[in-house]
Design an enzyme around this catalytic site. Structure first.
Site, mmCIF file in Angstrom:
data_model
loop_
_atom_site.group_PDB
_atom_site.id
_atom_site.type_symbol
_atom_site.label_atom_id
_atom_site.label_comp_id
_atom_site.label_asym_id
_atom_site.label_seq_id
_atom_site.Cartn_x
_atom_site.Cartn_y
_atom_site.Cartn_z
ATOM 1 C CE LYS A 53 -3.815 -2.469 1.958
ATOM 2 N NZ LYS A 53 -4.421 -2.860 3.221
ATOM 3 C CD GLN A 97 -3.595 -4.208 6.619
ATOM 4 O OE1 GLN A 97 -3.392 -3.481 5.652
ATOM 5 N NE2 GLN A 97 -4.080 -5.342 6.301
ATOM 6 C CG ASP A 120 -9.704 -0.406 4.710
ATOM 7 O OD1 ASP A 120 -9.159 -0.767 3.450
ATOM 8 O OD2 ASP A 120 -9.091 -0.598 5.701
#
Ligand code: NAP
Length: 281
Positions: A53, A97, A120
């Site tokens: 990422k 995460q 997200d």
């Protein structure tokens, strides 16, 4: 024989589009999108995902930061770290995460991220916005699947779509996105008769986490098959949720694993972060 859907190539295209828009944003508004990834502890898979990422964020021209508290961090400390990021105007996207250590309630943390910075798309408010059909950050994996369908000229309108799996991060938002695109959607889970449901699917999305659960012989001839599954086998290789070798003899298009949906998730994270930065203007 099905045509393969090249997720790597489509993801590269999405990242190139984002990069071009970032350059424009910098030139016209002096604004550089910023993405902060919070990785708690030493989960090895998380380390790989976060590295990917960060690399993608740098390539498209974002500012990108990784915060890496150790796994002893308390829930309150993590909440106050998220609060700081919520207030930081240079940060347009925040990604915590998963998984988090067991002593931390992941839902509390997800809900603490400002919905505007929730790149997200997991915040309950953004899940609600998706369900009522309003714009908001979309969960990256199903968002990426929608882009793959578009790329192969598959318009879901009027088609029967079957989604196997009903998780909050893939199956449910996938079903809502297909419904919003006017497909007739069926969502399957452990209590479903998979063979019978899959046989009706013009579009099949498998997001289960069981290698080759979906048998090739169940696939409707000509179906578009999207395999979200990423199952690590004892030999170290990745396998999807669909029995690929047999399914490809019946499908019209099919995603390979790896190289199908996987690369799209990070690409759509870049898209969501860019949109969050644009919305901050
Ligand atoms: P999850 O939260 O474990 O959900 C799995 C879903 O599959 C559940 O709804 C479960 O049904 C259903 N299921 C499990 N076994 C089943 C069976 N035997 N028959 C029918 N349904 C069954 O998983 P997830 O997070 O959605 O992930 C699914 C897969 O996608 C995993 O392989 C994951 O690694 C992969 N993934 C890939 C990406 C990517 O970037 N490519 C991103 C996210 C996830 P119940 O609800 O009835 O338990």
């Amino acid at each position: 024989m099905a045509q393969l859907i090249d997720g790597k190539a489509v993801a590269a295209r999405v990242r190139a589009e984002v990069k071009a828009e970032v350059e424009k944003l910098k030139a016209e508004h002096g604004l550089v999108p910023g993405l902060t990834v919070v990785r708690v502890g030493e989960d090895p898979a998380s380390k790989i995902y976060v590295t990917g990422k960060k690399k993608a964020a740098e390539e498209v021209g974002f500012n990108s930061w990784e915060l890496h508290p150790d796994d002893k961090i308390s829930q309150d400390e993590l909440l106050s770290l998220v609060d700081k990021l919520n207030k930081d105007p240079a940060v347009h996207g925040i990604l915590v995460q998963l998984p988090l250590p067991k002593h931390i309630d992941a839902e509390r943390i997800i809900s603490a991220v400002s919905p505007a910075k929730d790149v997200d798309g997991f915040h309950p408010m953004n899940a609600g916005m998706l369900s009522v059909g309003k714009p908001a950050p979309r969960p990256c994996t199903p968002y990426g699947v929608m882009r793959l369908l578009r790329e192969v000229g598959c318009d879901p309108s009027g088609k029967r779509a079957v989604v196997v799996g009903r998780s909050n991060i893939v199956g449910k938002p996938m079903a809502l996105m297909l419904l919003a695109a006017d497909a007739t959607v069926t969502v399957c889970h452990r209590k479903s008769n998979l063979a019978a449901e899959v046989a009706n699917a013009d579009i099949l999305v498998a997001a289960v986490g069981v290698p080759e659960l979906i048998k090739g012989e169940w696939i409707k001839p000509g179906a578009v098959v999207i395999d979200v599954g990423m199952n690590r086998m004892p030999d170290g290789k990745l396998k999807g949720d669909v029995e690929f070798d047999k399914a490809k003899e019946r499908a019209s298009f099919i995603t390979p694993v790896p190289g199908g949906v996987g690369p799209m998730t990070i690409a759509m994270l870049m898209r969501n972060t860019l949109e969050a930065a644009k919305a901050s203007l």
